[in-house]
Motif scaffolding. Structure first.
Motif, PDB file in Angstrom:
ATOM      1  N   ASP A 198      47.837  45.223  35.217  1.00  0.00           N
ATOM      2  CA  ASP A 198      46.669  45.665  34.682  1.00  0.00           C
ATOM      3  C   ASP A 198      46.057  44.364  34.133  1.00  0.00           C
ATOM      4  OD1 ASP A 198      47.040  48.196  35.252  1.00  0.00           O
ATOM      5  OD2 ASP A 198      47.755  49.033  33.431  1.00  0.00           O
ATOM      6  N   THR A 199      46.465  43.533  33.662  1.00  0.00           N
ATOM      7  CA  THR A 199      46.271  42.180  33.131  1.00  0.00           C
ATOM      8  C   THR A 199      45.455  41.595  34.123  1.00  0.00           C
ATOM      9  OG1 THR A 199      47.881  42.212  31.517  1.00  0.00           O
ATOM     10  CG2 THR A 199      46.605  40.043  31.804  1.00  0.00           C
ATOM     11  N   LEU A 200      45.853  41.468  35.192  1.00  0.00           N
ATOM     12  CA  LEU A 200      45.256  40.445  36.617  1.00  0.00           C
ATOM     13  C   LEU A 200      43.994  41.285  36.820  1.00  0.00           C
ATOM     14  CD1 LEU A 200      44.923  38.297  38.700  1.00  0.00           C
ATOM     15  CD2 LEU A 200      46.513  40.088  40.098  1.00  0.00           C
ATOM     16  N   ARG A 233      45.786  34.234  44.784  1.00  0.00           N
ATOM     17  CA  ARG A 233      44.574  33.747  45.372  1.00  0.00           C
ATOM     18  C   ARG A 233      44.394  34.595  46.507  1.00  0.00           C
ATOM     19  NH1 ARG A 233      44.326  27.198  44.496  1.00  0.00           N
ATOM     20  NH2 ARG A 233      44.072  27.491  42.268  1.00  0.00           N
ATOM     21  N   ALA A 234      45.097  35.098  47.278  1.00  0.00           N
ATOM     22  CA  ALA A 234      44.928  35.754  48.399  1.00  0.00           C
ATOM     23  C   ALA A 234      44.371  37.106  48.062  1.00  0.00           C
ATOM     24  CB  ALA A 234      46.258  36.304  49.073  1.00  0.00           C
ATOM     25  N   LEU A 235      44.914  37.798  47.088  1.00  0.00           N
ATOM     26  CA  LEU A 235      44.278  39.128  46.536  1.00  0.00           C
ATOM     27  C   LEU A 235      42.882  38.869  46.144  1.00  0.00           C
ATOM     28  CD1 LEU A 235      44.575  42.234  46.196  1.00  0.00           C
ATOM     29  CD2 LEU A 235      45.726  41.484  43.899  1.00  0.00           C
ATOM     30  N   VAL A 236      42.831  37.899  45.453  1.00  0.00           N
ATOM     31  CA  VAL A 236      41.511  37.763  44.688  1.00  0.00           C
ATOM     32  C   VAL A 236      40.363  37.396  46.034  1.00  0.00           C
ATOM     33  CG1 VAL A 236      39.946  36.127  43.543  1.00  0.00           C
ATOM     34  CG2 VAL A 236      42.237  36.887  42.707  1.00  0.00           C
ATOM     35  N   THR A 237      40.853  36.589  46.714  1.00  0.00           N
ATOM     36  CA  THR A 237      40.092  36.218  47.970  1.00  0.00           C
ATOM     37  C   THR A 237      39.561  37.453  48.842  1.00  0.00           C
ATOM     38  OG1 THR A 237      40.684  33.984  48.314  1.00  0.00           O
ATOM     39  CG2 THR A 237      39.829  35.072  50.324  1.00  0.00           C
ATOM     40  N   GLU A 238      40.480  38.544  49.088  1.00  0.00           N
ATOM     41  CA  GLU A 238      40.042  39.692  49.903  1.00  0.00           C
ATOM     42  C   GLU A 238      39.408  40.632  49.042  1.00  0.00           C
ATOM     43  OE1 GLU A 238      42.814  43.174  52.239  1.00  0.00           O
ATOM     44  OE2 GLU A 238      43.833  41.933  50.620  1.00  0.00           O
ATOM     45  N   ILE A 239      39.407  40.557  47.878  1.00  0.00           N
ATOM     46  CA  ILE A 239      38.528  41.565  46.956  1.00  0.00           C
ATOM     47  C   ILE A 239      37.075  41.037  47.068  1.00  0.00           C
ATOM     48  CG2 ILE A 239      38.010  42.386  44.790  1.00  0.00           C
ATOM     49  CD1 ILE A 239      40.961  42.397  44.278  1.00  0.00           C
ATOM     50  N   THR A 240      36.951  39.695  46.995  1.00  0.00           N
ATOM     51  CA  THR A 240      35.715  39.042  46.999  1.00  0.00           C
ATOM     52  C   THR A 240      34.945  39.094  48.290  1.00  0.00           C
ATOM     53  OG1 THR A 240      36.484  36.798  47.263  1.00  0.00           O
ATOM     54  CG2 THR A 240      36.184  37.517  44.877  1.00  0.00           C
ATOM     55  N   GLU A 241      35.721  38.939  49.242  1.00  0.00           N
ATOM     56  CA  GLU A 241      35.347  39.132  50.524  1.00  0.00           C
ATOM     57  C   GLU A 241      34.838  40.578  50.978  1.00  0.00           C
ATOM     58  OE1 GLU A 241      38.399  37.578  53.260  1.00  0.00           O
ATOM     59  OE2 GLU A 241      37.669  35.271  52.841  1.00  0.00           O
ATOM     60  N   ILE A 298      35.357  31.701  41.499  1.00  0.00           N
ATOM     61  CA  ILE A 298      36.346  32.551  40.989  1.00  0.00           C
ATOM     62  C   ILE A 298      37.662  32.522  41.420  1.00  0.00           C
ATOM     63  CG2 ILE A 298      36.947  34.995  40.479  1.00  0.00           C
ATOM     64  CD1 ILE A 298      33.975  35.784  40.166  1.00  0.00           C
ATOM     65  N   VAL A 299      37.872  32.389  42.875  1.00  0.00           N
ATOM     66  CA  VAL A 299      39.301  32.295  43.523  1.00  0.00           C
ATOM     67  C   VAL A 299      39.668  31.043  43.093  1.00  0.00           C
ATOM     68  CG1 VAL A 299      40.108  31.789  45.796  1.00  0.00           C
ATOM     69  CG2 VAL A 299      38.279  33.406  45.343  1.00  0.00           C
ATOM     70  N   ALA A 300      38.910  29.842  42.769  1.00  0.00           N
ATOM     71  CA  ALA A 300      39.737  28.747  42.507  1.00  0.00           C
ATOM     72  C   ALA A 300      40.204  28.636  40.721  1.00  0.00           C
ATOM     73  CB  ALA A 300      38.786  27.527  42.741  1.00  0.00           C
ATOM     74  N   PRO A 316      47.757  29.819  42.378  1.00  0.00           N
ATOM     75  CA  PRO A 316      48.010  30.338  43.973  1.00  0.00           C
ATOM     76  C   PRO A 316      48.256  31.601  44.379  1.00  0.00           C
ATOM     77  CG  PRO A 316      48.579  27.871  43.098  1.00  0.00           C
ATOM     78  CD  PRO A 316      48.370  28.876  41.718  1.00  0.00           C
ATOM     79  N   GLU A 317      49.441  32.073  43.388  1.00  0.00           N
ATOM     80  CA  GLU A 317      49.998  33.164  43.848  1.00  0.00           C
ATOM     81  C   GLU A 317      49.044  34.520  43.936  1.00  0.00           C
ATOM     82  OE1 GLU A 317      51.040  32.743  39.545  1.00  0.00           O
ATOM     83  OE2 GLU A 317      50.876  31.409  41.255  1.00  0.00           O
TER      84      GLU A 317
END
Length: 341
Positions: free
Chosen positions: A171-173, A209-217, A200-202, A206-207
């Motif tokens: 939930d924090t993330l 970023r894959a999920l964050v990238t997918e959501i922003t895309e 935001i992704v940057a 690193p662990e």
């Protein structure tokens, strides 16, 4: 100049009388019903001049005169002030639109209301998703490995997308990502949104970023989609009551209305002309609409001053232009207010 002004007064009287009565207008009608301040002979001479110049025409031998498309255009161009709707009419608009539950409901209510106000066919252009800015992003867990992304635009559209992910998202993330997405993205359109989300992704480890990238895309891809534009329409039955206003049957008009691409192109063109535009007869550039008039107004405003879309009315050229223009303008303004709230 005085003669021209007087002839315009005669033309205005002919338009108003014909719209009211549906009967060709003779010089006697004008003398009896309008205080034009000149003799019947002068009115007859003015009517002869107006006919010679193409502003009015005689539909039958020994009949009065009716306005031509050119005559209607001259009349519309000289409407200096569009009178506001009555208090009761404005209250009816507010009460109906304020109780709408979402964008679809707002637009459906808008065309029904405008059709009732004008007794014509009402149309509204759906706001373009590609031109929308972000209003809010919500991230909702939909299971241990599934996340729902709710995207709300400044035009009121709500889009939902879901993704499956490999790891448990705490939930924090999720709270931090939600806050960052909204702080950086609200009010932005493509491609500004892509740049803001890249930052935001940057900012995440690193662990994550894959999920964050997918959501922003998902968000940016959704706002980039080539969603087919469409219109909402109501009041086509009103054309049946106006059948006497068409020299042909209403079938060509109905066929043109069914071709949404025709109306979308016409509304888009009118939106580039003026916040409140009128096309009459051949000005529609469509054979099926050659005996109609279209009054359209822009609703909503993007940052560059352009509108979300157009709301308008389609009816016979023999329409009450001042009242129709007032109704379209009032409804467009209130629709803008609803979508901005």
């Amino acid at each position: 100049m005085e003669r021209q002004d007087r002839q315009l007064d005669v033309l205005r009287a002919i338009v108003q009388d014909y719209v009211r009565s549906r009967e060709p207008v003779g010089s006697r009608n004008l003398v009896e019903r309008y205080n034009l301040g000149v003799s019947p002979a002068t009115i007859r001479n003015d009517m002869a001049t107006l006919e010679e110049e193409g502003y009015i025409a005689q539909p039958h031998t020994s009949a009065g005169r009716i306005p031509t498309d050119k005559g209607y255009r001259a009349f519309v161009d000289r409407i200096n002030v569009v009178k506001p709707l009555s208090t009761a009419e404005r209250r009816a608009i507010a009460e109906l639109l304020d109780s709408a539950v979402d964008l679809d409901d707002v637009l459906e209510r808008t065309v029904r209301l405008l059709s009732q106000l004008t007794q014509q066919v009402a149309v509204v252009q759906y706001p373009s998703l590609r031109r929308s800015a972000l209003r809010h992003v919500e991230l909702v867990p939909a299971g241990a490995r599934r996340l729902m992304i709710v995207i709300i635009t400044d035009t009121g559209r709500v889009e939902q997308r879901s993704i499956d992910h490999d790891v448990q998202v705490d939930d924090t993330l999720l709270a931090e990502l939600r806050a960052r997405l909204n702080a950086a993205g609200v009010g932005r359109r493509m491609p500004e949104l892509v740049r803001a989300f890249g930052e935001i992704v940057a900012a995440f480890p690193p662990e994550d970023r894959a999920l964050v990238t997918e959501i922003t895309e998902v968000v940016t891809d959704t706002l980039s989609e080539e969603v087919e534009e469409r219109i909402v329409m109501a009041g086509t039955a009103n054309l049946a009551r106006a059948d006497v206003d068409f020299t042909r049957t209403i079938s060509p008009v109905l066929e043109a209305l069914e071709q949404q691409v025709v109306l979308l192109r016409l509304l888009t063109e009118m939106g580039e002309e003026s916040p409140l535009a009128v096309r009459i007869g051949a000005e529609t550039h469509n054979e099926g609409l050659s005996e109609t008039a279209v009054v359209a107004g822009a609703y909503g405003t993007f940052g560059d001053g352009s509108g979300f879309g157009q709301v308008g009315v389609v009816g016979p050229t023999r329409m009450d232009y001042p009242s129709t223009m007032a109704a379209v303008r009032a409804v467009a303004r209130y629709l803008s207010k609803i979508l901005a709230s």
